[in-house]
Structures are given as structure tokens and as C-alpha cells.
Design a protein around this motif. Sequence first.
Motif, PDB file in Angstrom:
ATOM      1  N   SER A  56       0.839  -1.198   0.000  1.00  0.00           N
ATOM      2  CA  SER A  56       0.000   0.000   0.000  1.00  0.00           C
ATOM      3  C   SER A  56       0.869   1.240   0.000  1.00  0.00           C
ATOM      4  CB  SER A  56      -0.935   0.018   1.213  1.00  0.00           C
ATOM      5  OG  SER A  56      -0.192   0.094   2.419  1.00  0.00           O
ATOM      6  N   VAL A  57       0.301   2.307  -0.564  1.00  0.00           N
ATOM      7  CA  VAL A  57       0.980   3.598  -0.530  1.00  0.00           C
ATOM      8  C   VAL A  57      -0.084   4.688  -0.411  1.00  0.00           C
ATOM      9  CG1 VAL A  57       1.001   3.832  -3.062  1.00  0.00           C
ATOM     10  CG2 VAL A  57       2.658   5.098  -1.683  1.00  0.00           C
ATOM     11  N   ARG A  58       0.172   5.658   0.416  1.00  0.00           N
ATOM     12  CA  ARG A  58      -0.775   6.757   0.635  1.00  0.00           C
ATOM     13  C   ARG A  58      -0.697   7.715  -0.547  1.00  0.00           C
ATOM     14  NH1 ARG A  58      -0.475   9.568   6.465  1.00  0.00           N
ATOM     15  NH2 ARG A  58      -1.915  11.331   6.224  1.00  0.00           N
ATOM     16  N   VAL A  59      -1.857   8.009  -1.150  1.00  0.00           N
ATOM     17  CA  VAL A  59      -1.848   8.796  -2.384  1.00  0.00           C
ATOM     18  C   VAL A  59      -2.608  10.117  -2.282  1.00  0.00           C
ATOM     19  CG1 VAL A  59      -1.526   6.785  -3.863  1.00  0.00           C
ATOM     20  CG2 VAL A  59      -3.842   7.523  -3.290  1.00  0.00           C
ATOM     21  N   LEU A  60      -3.473  10.275  -1.278  1.00  0.00           N
ATOM     22  CA  LEU A  60      -4.238  11.521  -1.195  1.00  0.00           C
ATOM     23  C   LEU A  60      -4.770  11.715   0.205  1.00  0.00           C
ATOM     24  CD1 LEU A  60      -5.639  13.968  -2.600  1.00  0.00           C
ATOM     25  CD2 LEU A  60      -7.609  12.447  -2.976  1.00  0.00           C
ATOM     26  N   ASP A  61      -4.557  12.896   0.754  1.00  0.00           N
ATOM     27  CA  ASP A  61      -5.222  13.325   1.985  1.00  0.00           C
ATOM     28  C   ASP A  61      -6.329  14.280   1.585  1.00  0.00           C
ATOM     29  OD1 ASP A  61      -3.524  11.820   3.484  1.00  0.00           O
ATOM     30  OD2 ASP A  61      -2.504  13.489   4.472  1.00  0.00           O
ATOM     31  N   GLU A  62      -7.577  13.861   1.751  1.00  0.00           N
ATOM     32  CA  GLU A  62      -8.719  14.655   1.291  1.00  0.00           C
ATOM     33  C   GLU A  62      -9.346  15.434   2.455  1.00  0.00           C
ATOM     34  OE1 GLU A  62     -12.911  14.106  -1.167  1.00  0.00           O
ATOM     35  OE2 GLU A  62     -12.018  12.382  -0.148  1.00  0.00           O
ATOM     36  N   PRO A  63      -9.288  16.760   2.455  1.00  0.00           N
ATOM     37  CA  PRO A  63      -9.903  17.530   3.539  1.00  0.00           C
ATOM     38  C   PRO A  63     -11.410  17.312   3.605  1.00  0.00           C
ATOM     39  CG  PRO A  63      -8.411  18.894   2.234  1.00  0.00           C
ATOM     40  CD  PRO A  63      -8.594  17.620   1.477  1.00  0.00           C
ATOM     41  N   LEU A  64     -11.918  17.232   4.825  1.00  0.00           N
ATOM     42  CA  LEU A  64     -13.361  17.163   5.016  1.00  0.00           C
ATOM     43  C   LEU A  64     -13.938  18.569   5.050  1.00  0.00           C
ATOM     44  CD1 LEU A  64     -13.983  14.421   7.743  1.00  0.00           C
ATOM     45  CD2 LEU A  64     -13.875  14.188   5.260  1.00  0.00           C
ATOM     46  N   GLN A  65     -15.141  18.706   4.513  1.00  0.00           N
ATOM     47  CA  GLN A  65     -15.880  19.955   4.588  1.00  0.00           C
ATOM     48  C   GLN A  65     -17.207  19.708   5.292  1.00  0.00           C
ATOM     49  OE1 GLN A  65     -16.158  21.004   0.403  1.00  0.00           O
ATOM     50  NE2 GLN A  65     -14.302  22.234   0.513  1.00  0.00           N
ATOM     51  N   LEU A  66     -17.766  20.759   5.859  1.00  0.00           N
ATOM     52  CA  LEU A  66     -19.087  20.677   6.472  1.00  0.00           C
ATOM     53  C   LEU A  66     -20.112  21.105   5.433  1.00  0.00           C
ATOM     54  CD1 LEU A  66     -20.457  20.134   9.287  1.00  0.00           C
ATOM     55  CD2 LEU A  66     -20.631  22.635   9.470  1.00  0.00           C
ATOM     56  N   LEU A  67     -21.123  20.273   5.220  1.00  0.00           N
ATOM     57  CA  LEU A  67     -22.191  20.590   4.280  1.00  0.00           C
ATOM     58  C   LEU A  67     -23.446  20.915   5.071  1.00  0.00           C
ATOM     59  CD1 LEU A  67     -22.968  20.546   1.180  1.00  0.00           C
ATOM     60  CD2 LEU A  67     -23.986  18.324   1.674  1.00  0.00           C
ATOM     61  N   THR A  68     -23.989  22.117   4.843  1.00  0.00           N
ATOM     62  CA  THR A  68     -25.188  22.558   5.561  1.00  0.00           C
ATOM     63  C   THR A  68     -26.232  23.089   4.586  1.00  0.00           C
ATOM     64  OG1 THR A  68     -24.708  24.911   5.861  1.00  0.00           O
ATOM     65  CG2 THR A  68     -23.619  23.373   7.380  1.00  0.00           C
ATOM     66  N   GLY A  69     -27.460  23.163   5.080  1.00  0.00           N
ATOM     67  CA  GLY A  69     -28.506  23.853   4.349  1.00  0.00           C
ATOM     68  C   GLY A  69     -28.467  25.337   4.651  1.00  0.00           C
ATOM     69  N   ARG A  93     -20.888  24.456   1.283  1.00  0.00           N
ATOM     70  CA  ARG A  93     -19.735  23.606   1.609  1.00  0.00           C
ATOM     71  C   ARG A  93     -18.734  24.484   2.338  1.00  0.00           C
ATOM     72  NH1 ARG A  93     -18.908  19.155  -3.164  1.00  0.00           N
ATOM     73  NH2 ARG A  93     -17.308  18.469  -1.707  1.00  0.00           N
ATOM     74  N   ILE A  94     -18.482  24.176   3.602  1.00  0.00           N
ATOM     75  CA  ILE A  94     -17.692  25.049   4.476  1.00  0.00           C
ATOM     76  C   ILE A  94     -16.407  24.331   4.889  1.00  0.00           C
ATOM     77  CG2 ILE A  94     -17.711  26.374   6.616  1.00  0.00           C
ATOM     78  CD1 ILE A  94     -20.820  26.208   6.474  1.00  0.00           C
ATOM     79  N   PRO A  95     -15.230  24.904   4.620  1.00  0.00           N
ATOM     80  CA  PRO A  95     -13.980  24.283   5.061  1.00  0.00           C
ATOM     81  C   PRO A  95     -13.925  24.155   6.581  1.00  0.00           C
ATOM     82  CG  PRO A  95     -13.565  25.991   3.426  1.00  0.00           C
ATOM     83  CD  PRO A  95     -15.009  26.115   3.813  1.00  0.00           C
ATOM     84  N   VAL A  96     -13.355  23.060   7.056  1.00  0.00           N
ATOM     85  CA  VAL A  96     -13.163  22.828   8.489  1.00  0.00           C
ATOM     86  C   VAL A  96     -11.684  23.043   8.790  1.00  0.00           C
ATOM     87  CG1 VAL A  96     -13.387  21.176  10.378  1.00  0.00           C
ATOM     88  CG2 VAL A  96     -15.068  21.194   8.518  1.00  0.00           C
ATOM     89  N   THR A  97     -11.394  23.771   9.871  1.00  0.00           N
ATOM     90  CA  THR A  97     -10.014  24.168  10.181  1.00  0.00           C
ATOM     91  C   THR A  97      -9.669  23.891  11.639  1.00  0.00           C
ATOM     92  OG1 THR A  97     -10.727  26.423  10.747  1.00  0.00           O
ATOM     93  CG2 THR A  97     -10.116  26.006   8.442  1.00  0.00           C
ATOM     94  N   ASP A  98      -8.391  24.104  11.938  1.00  0.00           N
ATOM     95  CA  ASP A  98      -7.867  24.122  13.329  1.00  0.00           C
ATOM     96  C   ASP A  98      -8.186  22.892  14.168  1.00  0.00           C
ATOM     97  OD1 ASP A  98      -6.904  26.741  12.803  1.00  0.00           O
ATOM     98  OD2 ASP A  98      -8.884  27.551  13.298  1.00  0.00           O
ATOM     99  N   PRO A  99      -7.818  21.696  13.783  1.00  0.00           N
ATOM    100  CA  PRO A  99      -7.149  21.307  12.541  1.00  0.00           C
ATOM    101  C   PRO A  99      -8.160  20.913  11.456  1.00  0.00           C
ATOM    102  CG  PRO A  99      -7.218  19.440  14.006  1.00  0.00           C
ATOM    103  CD  PRO A  99      -7.872  20.576  14.749  1.00  0.00           C
ATOM    104  N   THR A 100      -7.649  20.724  10.252  1.00  0.00           N
ATOM    105  CA  THR A 100      -8.473  20.243   9.153  1.00  0.00           C
ATOM    106  C   THR A 100      -8.432  18.717   9.136  1.00  0.00           C
ATOM    107  OG1 THR A 100      -8.072  22.204   7.791  1.00  0.00           O
ATOM    108  CG2 THR A 100      -8.756  20.183   6.653  1.00  0.00           C
TER     109      THR A 100
END
Length: 311
Positions: A156-169, A258-265
Motif C-alpha cells: 500500500s501507498v498513501r496517495v491523497l489526503d482529502e480535507p473534510l468539509q461541512l455541508l449545511t442547508g 460547503r464550508i472548510p473545516v479548520t484548526d485542525p483540518t
Amino acid sequence: MDLDTVRTFVAAADSGQFQEAAAELAVTQQAVSKRIAALERNLGVRLFTRTPRGAALTIDGQAFLPHARELLRVAERAIASVHTGRRPLRVDIIASRGAASGLMRGFHHAHPEIDLDVLMLIDIQTTVAAIRSGEIDASFRAVAAPGRPLPEDIESVRVLDEPLQLLTGPGHALAGARSVPLAQLAGHRIWMPGIVPGSEWAAYYDVLVAEFGLTIEATGPNFGSDALLDTVADTPALATFMGEHTRLVWPAGHGLRRIPVTDPTPVYPHSLLWHRDNPHPALATLRAHLATTAAAHDAAGSWAPSWVIPR
């Protein structure tokens, strides 16, 4: 069951003439008749009736024909499976709208000459078994969850770290935020009905919840992404997590954010898995492509579970 008799039956059924079937198969008409007779004895039914114009399928022959075609297709796939240089590269991407799908689309764009078979498997144990048996060549997974190490013959090899976002109405309390600190999500209801107990993403979210005091609800049936988006759009109290690279389209009236999540992501780690003895030449090409396109891992300000493999 003798595949030559099955192949002869299909040729005769398609042409309606034993003579034409014989020409197609480069055998005598007598050989075609003998093969059909042997198949009929094996099955215990008549497959053809003679007509002035040739041979017509009986009711039993009509019923057997689609299964005969499938037998030949399975045989062709079995033969192709041991000729790795001539068969498509078979890769599991889990879901059609996720990040792994985007990675494979990028690979296909860069290497259109390589034939691909794209599959979507869910359970990681099923996937690992398919890699070890040679049924598939590679898979994108998050590895390795606690207590579930990969077999020694799986690389196995790590190929992508995908940031999570918060999805709201549009009515959610955080809908107007340009970004939201992870700790601020404590107390908000995050609804994710697609989490499968025992899956690697369930293990990921279990650690996320434990470390940051979040509330993730996986209640209710999973009717798919469209139903999830409808519910989040109409319910101000609910939000959900979504990968930054997940491709979704929703009606303009939904007003989803779609809202970025931070501190940490929080980042979801995608790795490529394959068998160390897999000889398919295109697998090496895929690995090289991902090595040149993958972004850096463990970036400052990001978070992933401690059990995630290093780069």
C-alpha cells in the motif's frame, strides 16, 4: 460441460444453419451435428428442430441460449485473467462520486491507451480477498484500521489526503461561515447515514468523534446522496461531512453550503492497495502516475487518525 459443444450451439443458433456454423468454426457439418447431439444428450433436451430452411431453436434451446452465451463470456474472462498484458487493469474505487474516481479519471486522461475496468466494492475484507486472488489489481482504501492489519503480501501507498468539509442547508447556524474550527462543531448534529459499521470509514469517524467530542448520527436508512442532500437542505438542525473532492450536483433552490473545516483540518487518507506479485504492466504505470500527482501528506494544521499508514 464441453465448451466446444456450447460454442457450436451458439454459432448454429446465430446462423440458423449447421452448414454456416461449420464454416464459421472451420469444422465439417458432420462435426457440428455430432457436437449438438452430444450437448443435447448432456442436457437431456432437444435444442433444435430441422426446418426446410435449416435449424430452428426449440423452446428449450431458446431458454439455454443466453446461458450458453454467458458460459462463453466467463470462459473468455478466465483466459484473459492469466494474460495480464492483454486484459484491462481492474481497479476498485468504492464509489463513483468520490475522490478515488477523480484520481482514476486523471489517470485515464493521462494514459488513454490503457484499458480500464472500474469496480465499486464496499467491504475491505472482500476487496483484499479480490486483490489476493487476482480478481482485481488494485483498490483505494484508508488503511489500516486498528486490529485489521493488511496481509503481508498486500502493498500500500498513501496517495491523497482529502480535507473534510461541512455541508449545511441555508438555515443552519453555521451556513454563513467562511470556515469553521473543528472544535466549534461539538454540539451540532452531523448526520451520516451511509456509515457502514465495521468499515474503514466508520473506524475513521469513531476516532474523530472521540478526539473532538463531536456528535455523528448514522441513524435511518441510507437512500443515497440525493436523499441526504434533500434532508440537509430542509433541516436546519442537521449538517454532514463531505470530502472536498466528492462531486455532487444539487438543485439551485437547495442553497447548500460547503464550508472548510479548520484548526485542525480533518483529512481522509486514501491509499492504493495491490498485491506485491501482481505482474500487470499498467499497475506500475498507475503507481508512477499517482506518485507524481499526489500532494504532500500530514500537512501542517491537518489531522488524521494515528493508525493511518505513513506516506
